[in-house]
Design an enzyme around this catalytic site. Structure first.
Site, mmCIF file in Angstrom:
data_model
loop_
_atom_site.group_PDB
_atom_site.id
_atom_site.type_symbol
_atom_site.label_atom_id
_atom_site.label_comp_id
_atom_site.label_asym_id
_atom_site.label_seq_id
_atom_site.Cartn_x
_atom_site.Cartn_y
_atom_site.Cartn_z
ATOM 1 N N PHE A 1 0.867 -1.184 0.000
ATOM 2 C CA PHE A 1 0.000 0.000 0.000
ATOM 3 C C PHE A 1 0.896 1.224 0.000
ATOM 4 C CE2 PHE A 1 -2.504 2.961 2.838
ATOM 5 C CZ PHE A 1 -3.726 2.982 2.184
ATOM 6 N N ARG B 1 10.894 -17.761 38.549
ATOM 7 C CA ARG B 1 11.972 -16.983 39.155
ATOM 8 C C ARG B 1 11.673 -16.699 40.634
ATOM 9 N NH1 ARG B 1 17.228 -15.146 38.757
ATOM 10 N NH2 ARG B 1 17.378 -12.984 39.485
ATOM 11 N N PRO C 1 7.988 10.667 1.916
ATOM 12 C CA PRO C 1 9.022 11.184 2.828
ATOM 13 C C PRO C 1 8.512 12.385 3.641
ATOM 14 C CG PRO C 1 9.996 10.688 0.699
ATOM 15 C CD PRO C 1 8.514 10.470 0.542
ATOM 16 N N ILE D 1 9.434 -7.312 34.506
ATOM 17 C CA ILE D 1 9.294 -8.519 35.326
ATOM 18 C C ILE D 1 10.517 -9.424 35.142
ATOM 19 C CG2 ILE D 1 7.935 -10.666 35.541
ATOM 20 C CD1 ILE D 1 5.408 -8.872 35.064
ATOM 21 N N GLU E 1 -0.375 2.780 10.147
ATOM 22 C CA GLU E 1 -1.816 2.805 9.837
ATOM 23 C C GLU E 1 -2.563 3.821 10.712
ATOM 24 O OE1 GLU E 1 -3.607 -0.849 8.539
ATOM 25 O OE2 GLU E 1 -1.633 -1.821 8.429
#
Ligand code: CAA
Length: 386
Positions: free
Chosen positions: A129, A274, A134, A343, A369
């Site tokens: 598309f 963990r 620029p 985390i 988009e």
């Protein structure tokens, strides 16, 4: 019972089947390649081929044109599953469907549909598309790429930028200004093959994330098109672009939901394994707060996204809802990916774990988009009209 089982959205039997197929394909074929796709900026041609065989490359295209004839809800579910495994693969497929196939399907003549859709829907040809430039992204009507009518020819000159699938695509939907004095009412849309004389591709962009999704500029130097390439009215290109982006935003929202889901799944796994201070980190309240915010925002994003897709399926107005889904889901993806890194602590900052990839991949969903700023403009202005 997993955390995903609490989510409920009414799906048809076909949509459930498509979701299962997409999930199983994503797990078995896409996820094992995701790290390579990212690190080596590898274009997963074999996955595109397989997605063509599965019907994903022409998900909503009617069967008479070689597509799978699926609903927009099913299409959204496919993108979500792909993105949960690999965000690059998801956008290759979604830019192809939402941005190239959809305008041909919605604005093409019978001849154009017969000519372009079967190969695109089979994944034999890849679409892109070409709207941004620029110097033009958000202000989509302000195009510098021009098209001049000379006899029965349309001559295109200019440069298009940030073209997802640009380096690999065979077919482009192009927007160019046919009368700059008329602003958005002076834009023409075309569909054309990328092997035309005068079209060249810029070098692939070296991006922060979605590194396996190839992006480049397209340069048009006196490229000759004809009325057979024109999509819609000669001055109706802006309508084609806006209509196309409304649908595309549901696709990006689905991609964002997938990235957010992957972030939560990885964070949760790590939080159970963990240990700090003698117990799994997920038993600490601060980590649980992160997880709680993640899952809440993910489910909210999925409802917004699937509900916008369902509205589209029912033929009702869905512009504001698509923008709301894209806005909320993309901010959720970045939020969840950021929490996933947090985390993981130091392990979140190294490439050994997918956490840092999710964060890099998530960011683009707030940009392409239509940026989050543009989504807020669309939502606000629609509210004023409703
Ligand atoms: N849906 C349908 N019609 C719309 C619309 C929408 N979302 N937004 C505007 N329109 C219509 C208006 O109703 C108006 O119609 P009339 O002429 O009949 O009155 C017309 O378009 C012009 O509207 P505006 O005056 O509001 O237009 P504007 O120039 O001020 O711009 C905008 C409006 C919403 C900011 C629009 O320019 C826009 O959406 N910009 C963002 C573009 C964008 O998303 N770019 C992403 C590029 S694609 C990409 O990311 C590449 C990739 O490969 C992934």
């Amino acid at each position: 019972m997993g955390w995903e089982d609490g989510f409920h959205f009414e799906l048809s039997d076909e949509e459930q089947m498509v979701q299962e197929t997409a999930r199983s394909f994503a797990k078995s074929a896409v996820e094992p390649l995701a790290a390579k796709i990212d690190r080596e900026h590898y274009y997963p041609g074999e996955l595109v081929k397989a997605m063509g065989e599965l019907g994903f490359m022409g998900a909503t295209v009617p069967e008479e044109y070689g597509g799978a004839g699926l609903s927009n809800v099913a299409y959204s579910l496919i993108i979500e599953e792909l993105a949960a495994a690999c965000a690059s693969t998801a956008i290759i497929m979604s830019a192809h469907n939402s941005l190239c196939i959809s305008p041909i399907q919605n604005f093409g003549t019978e001849e154009q549909k017969k000519k372009w859709l079967p190969d695109l829907a089979a994944g034999k040809k890849l679409g892109c598309f070409a709207l941004s430039e620029p110097g033009t992204g958000s202000d989509a009507a302000n195009l510098s790429c021009t098209v001049e009518k000379r006899g029965d020819k349309y001559i295109v000159n200019g440069t298009k930028n940030w073209i997802t699938n640009g380096p690999k695509a065979d077919v482009a939907v192009l927007f160019a200004s046919i009368d700059r004095s008329k602003g958005h009412k002076g834009i023409a849309a075309f569909v054309h093959s990328l092997d035309l004389k005068g079209v060249t591709r810029g070098k692939p962009e070296d991006k922060l994330g979605i590194c396996g999704s190839p992006t480049s500029s397209l340069i048009y130097d006196s490229v000759e098109l004809t009325a057979e390439n024109l999509l819609g009215d000669e001055h109706g290109g802006f309508k084609v672009a806006m209509h196309t982006l409304n649908g595309g935003r549901i696709g990006v929202a689905s991609q964002a939901v997938g990235i957010a889901r992957a972030s939560l799944a990885d964070a949760l796994r790590y939080a159970k394994e963990r240990k700090t201070f003698g117990r799994p980190i997920g038993e600490h309240q601060s980590i649980q707060n992160y997880l709680a915010d993640m899952v809440t925002r993910i489910d909210a994003s999925r409802y917004l996204t699937l509900s916008a897709a369902r509205l589209k399926d029912s033929g009702r107005q869905y512009i504001r809802e698509a923008s709301m889904a894209k806005l909320f889901a993309s901010e959720t993806a970045r939020f969840c990916a950021d929490r996933c890194v947090q985390i993981h602590g130091g392990y979140g900052y190294v490439k050994e774990f997918p956490a840092e990839r999710h964060l890099r991949d998530a960011k683009i969903t707030e940009i392409y988009e239509g940026t989050s700023e543009i989504q807020r403009i669309v939502i606000g202005s629609r509210l004023m009209k409703e």
